[in-house]
Write an enzyme that holds these catalytic residues in place. Sequence first.
Site, PDB file in Angstrom:
ATOM      1  N   ASN A   9       0.880  -1.183   0.210  1.00 35.83           N
ATOM      2  CA  ASN A   9      -0.291  -0.140   0.174  1.00 35.83           C
ATOM      3  C   ASN A   9       0.857   1.208  -0.092  1.00 35.83           C
ATOM      4  OD1 ASN A   9      -1.826   2.775   0.130  1.00 35.83           O
ATOM      5  ND2 ASN A   9      -2.286   1.710   2.538  1.00 35.83           N
ATOM      6  N   TRP A  10       0.673   1.700  -0.970  1.00 40.56           N
ATOM      7  CA  TRP A  10       2.133   2.948  -1.186  1.00 40.56           C
ATOM      8  C   TRP A  10       1.192   4.477  -0.816  1.00 40.56           C
ATOM      9  CZ3 TRP A  10       3.318   2.994  -7.257  1.00 40.56           C
ATOM     10  CH2 TRP A  10       3.837   1.688  -7.182  1.00 40.56           C
ATOM     11  N   LYS A  11      -0.005   4.016  -0.321  1.00 36.90           N
ATOM     12  CA  LYS A  11      -0.775   5.532   0.137  1.00 36.90           C
ATOM     13  C   LYS A  11      -0.325   6.814  -0.275  1.00 36.90           C
ATOM     14  CE  LYS A  11       0.040   3.133   4.700  1.00 36.90           C
ATOM     15  NZ  LYS A  11       0.216   3.056   6.933  1.00 36.90           N
ATOM     16  N   GLY A 235       4.792   1.393   4.620  1.00 38.54           N
ATOM     17  CA  GLY A 235       6.603   1.926   4.203  1.00 38.54           C
ATOM     18  C   GLY A 235       7.031   1.132   3.303  1.00 38.54           C
TER      19      GLY A 235
END
Length: 251
Positions: A9-11, A235
């Site tokens: 999840n690269w956000k 992260g």
Amino acid sequence: MRKPFIAGNWKMNTTAESSVALVNALKAAVKDVTTVDIAVVPPFVYLAAVAKAAAGSNIAVGAQDVYFEGNGAFTGEISCDMLKDVGCKYVIIGHSERRHVIGEKDDLINKKVLAALKAGLKPILCVGELLAEREAGKTAAVVTEQTTRCLAGVAADQLLNVTIAYEPVWAIGTGRNATPDQAQEVHVMIRKLVAKLYSQELADKLRIQYGGSAKPANAAELIGQKDVDGLLVGGASLKADDFAAMIKAAQ
Ligand code: PEP
């Protein structure tokens, strides 16, 4: 046997250029991996470019959220068909940052899960307790309520298109991961709940990821737990080498 599933999840990170560079670097690093399902989850605006770069590889693409309506006057929202149109296979729904920063509740998350399944997307449904809830001994109650409410109306023949991600909120982005025993304990609890809601056979097949400060140093031990079927990584998924090392730990 449940095939491990690792999603990154690269956000709200990367740029047009760095998102494509990241997926290209990952592609090269994991090209020989066949025994793990892999997904990257970029911001909406980079989905099409990342999906194009990942096409034909062993890396699937997912979105970080979706809206449950099909189309119309919903300013700022993105539909399931739009996600499919740009090449998404997965969609994260109910991430803790959407629950606790944006304010999403279980009934909205449930509508999104149902819409995604109906459209043929595979939801990654996130559940998890706050630190205060864990310290008050409420982890099982919170996770049971979230899972039950968010799966309401999901038919037995749709269930295996869902991945549940157990993400204790106190572990997300904090550097403090759940211990392998803590993760395993909650995963067993979720699997027992799914057996009660559906059947033991479906519960045994359902994939349950762990998420929360997973990194190369702890990935093997977390995935080594019997009921931990993969990782939802924040992260550490922004560095191709780190994320690749975690994928290889799941092989
Ligand atoms: C996440 O975003 O789902 C997550 C687990 O983040 P991190 O790995 O950075 O804790």
